[in-house]
Write a protein that holds these residues in place. Structure first.
Motif, PDB file in Angstrom:
ATOM      1  N   UNK A 296       0.962  -1.266  -0.077  1.00  0.00           N
ATOM      2  CA  UNK A 296       0.116   0.056   0.093  1.00  0.00           C
ATOM      3  C   UNK A 296       0.904   1.294   0.042  1.00  0.00           C
ATOM      4  N   UNK A 297       0.655   1.991  -0.970  1.00  0.00           N
ATOM      5  CA  UNK A 297       1.236   3.544  -0.941  1.00  0.00           C
ATOM      6  C   UNK A 297       0.170   4.569  -0.772  1.00  0.00           C
ATOM      7  N   UNK A 298       0.266   5.112   0.165  1.00  0.00           N
ATOM      8  CA  UNK A 298      -0.520   6.606   0.606  1.00  0.00           C
ATOM      9  C   UNK A 298       0.442   7.720   0.481  1.00  0.00           C
ATOM     10  N   UNK A 299      -0.313   8.571  -0.294  1.00  0.00           N
ATOM     11  CA  UNK A 299       0.487  10.077  -0.637  1.00  0.00           C
ATOM     12  C   UNK A 299      -0.661  11.098  -0.250  1.00  0.00           C
ATOM     13  N   UNK A 300      -0.068  12.163   0.125  1.00  0.00           N
ATOM     14  CA  UNK A 300      -0.957  13.243   0.480  1.00  0.00           C
ATOM     15  C   UNK A 300      -0.108  14.603  -0.317  1.00  0.00           C
ATOM     16  N   UNK A 301       0.306  15.468   0.662  1.00  0.00           N
ATOM     17  CA  UNK A 301       1.184  16.832   0.375  1.00  0.00           C
ATOM     18  C   UNK A 301       2.739  16.638   0.286  1.00  0.00           C
ATOM     19  N   UNK A 302       3.262  15.597   0.957  1.00  0.00           N
ATOM     20  CA  UNK A 302       4.797  15.307   0.930  1.00  0.00           C
ATOM     21  C   UNK A 302       5.213  14.225  -0.046  1.00  0.00           C
ATOM     22  N   UNK A 303       6.345  14.443  -0.584  1.00  0.00           N
ATOM     23  CA  UNK A 303       7.092  13.409  -1.159  1.00  0.00           C
ATOM     24  C   UNK A 303       7.759  12.487  -0.777  1.00  0.00           C
ATOM     25  N   UNK A 304       8.508  12.809   0.281  1.00  0.00           N
ATOM     26  CA  UNK A 304       9.144  12.095   1.083  1.00  0.00           C
ATOM     27  C   UNK A 304      10.718  12.600   1.310  1.00  0.00           C
ATOM     28  N   UNK A 305      11.325  12.270   2.249  1.00  0.00           N
ATOM     29  CA  UNK A 305      12.637  12.647   2.717  1.00  0.00           C
ATOM     30  C   UNK A 305      13.537  12.299   1.534  1.00  0.00           C
ATOM     31  N   UNK A 306      14.123  13.653   1.304  1.00  0.00           N
ATOM     32  CA  UNK A 306      15.226  13.480   0.160  1.00  0.00           C
ATOM     33  C   UNK A 306      16.205  12.463   0.541  1.00  0.00           C
ATOM     34  N   UNK A 307      16.633  11.781  -0.296  1.00  0.00           N
ATOM     35  CA  UNK A 307      17.386  10.432  -0.105  1.00  0.00           C
ATOM     36  C   UNK A 307      18.776  10.521  -0.820  1.00  0.00           C
ATOM     37  N   UNK A 308      19.667  11.090  -0.279  1.00  0.00           N
ATOM     38  CA  UNK A 308      21.031  11.267  -0.930  1.00  0.00           C
ATOM     39  C   UNK A 308      21.760   9.910  -1.233  1.00  0.00           C
ATOM     40  N   UNK A 309      21.164   8.687  -0.693  1.00  0.00           N
ATOM     41  CA  UNK A 309      21.940   7.520  -1.088  1.00  0.00           C
ATOM     42  C   UNK A 309      20.950   6.676  -1.643  1.00  0.00           C
ATOM     43  N   UNK A 310      20.012   7.139  -2.312  1.00  0.00           N
ATOM     44  CA  UNK A 310      19.114   6.429  -2.994  1.00  0.00           C
ATOM     45  C   UNK A 310      19.504   6.125  -4.338  1.00  0.00           C
ATOM     46  N   UNK A 311      19.511   5.106  -4.919  1.00  0.00           N
ATOM     47  CA  UNK A 311      19.960   5.130  -6.380  1.00  0.00           C
ATOM     48  C   UNK A 311      18.987   5.604  -7.529  1.00  0.00           C
TER      49      UNK A 311
END
Length: 145
Positions: free
Chosen positions: A74-89
């Protein structure tokens, strides 16, 4: 008596939906009552706030293990995209997006997990001037549509 089958349910969202995340877990707990007993299933909620990251390792790697064993995502979204992830590929730009892309990639290869995406309504005033976080959510929603 036959053993119960565990259905692992991963709940993904940025941090702006704590009450909705709790509601997902509450529903799963309620389903584990009479319904789950009769159906011989047990629902297990998997979520980032329940993962324990070992020292010296990337915390998201532990969360990704739960994404990888989920039967339902389940993915729930509202106003935020999420935490910036400098270590994400790339192409992911947040941990939430990394979880979604990981589940989607596995679904494309195996047909699992079952993926469900929910968007909480955003008022028109915020949509008119969304800011960077909400703009990414709205763009993602358009791409899915």
């Amino acid at each position: 008596m036959p053993t119960k089958r565990t259905i692992h349910v991963f709940i993904a969202s940025p941090g702006d939906l704590p009450s909705e995340r709790r509601a997902f877990k509450d529903v799963l707990e309620a389903l584990n009552g009479d319904f789950a007993d009769g159906a011989r299933v047990q629902f297990e909620a998997l979520a980032w706030e329940d993962a324990i990251a070992p020292v010296g390792r990337r915390p998201q790697s532990e969360i990704n293990k739960d994404v990888d064993r989920a039967d339902v995502f389940f993915l729930a979204m509202w106003r935020r995209w999420g935490q910036h992830a400098p270590d994400v590929t790339p192409p992911a730009t947040s941990y939430t997006e990394e979880e979604f892309l990981r589940a989607l990639d596995r679904w494309k290869k195996t047909g699992k997990p079952s993926i469900h995406i929910f968007f909480k309504n955003v008022d028109d005033g915020q949509i008119a001037d969304p800011g960077p976080q909400l703009a990414k959510v709205l763009d993602f929603k358009r791409r899915l549509e």
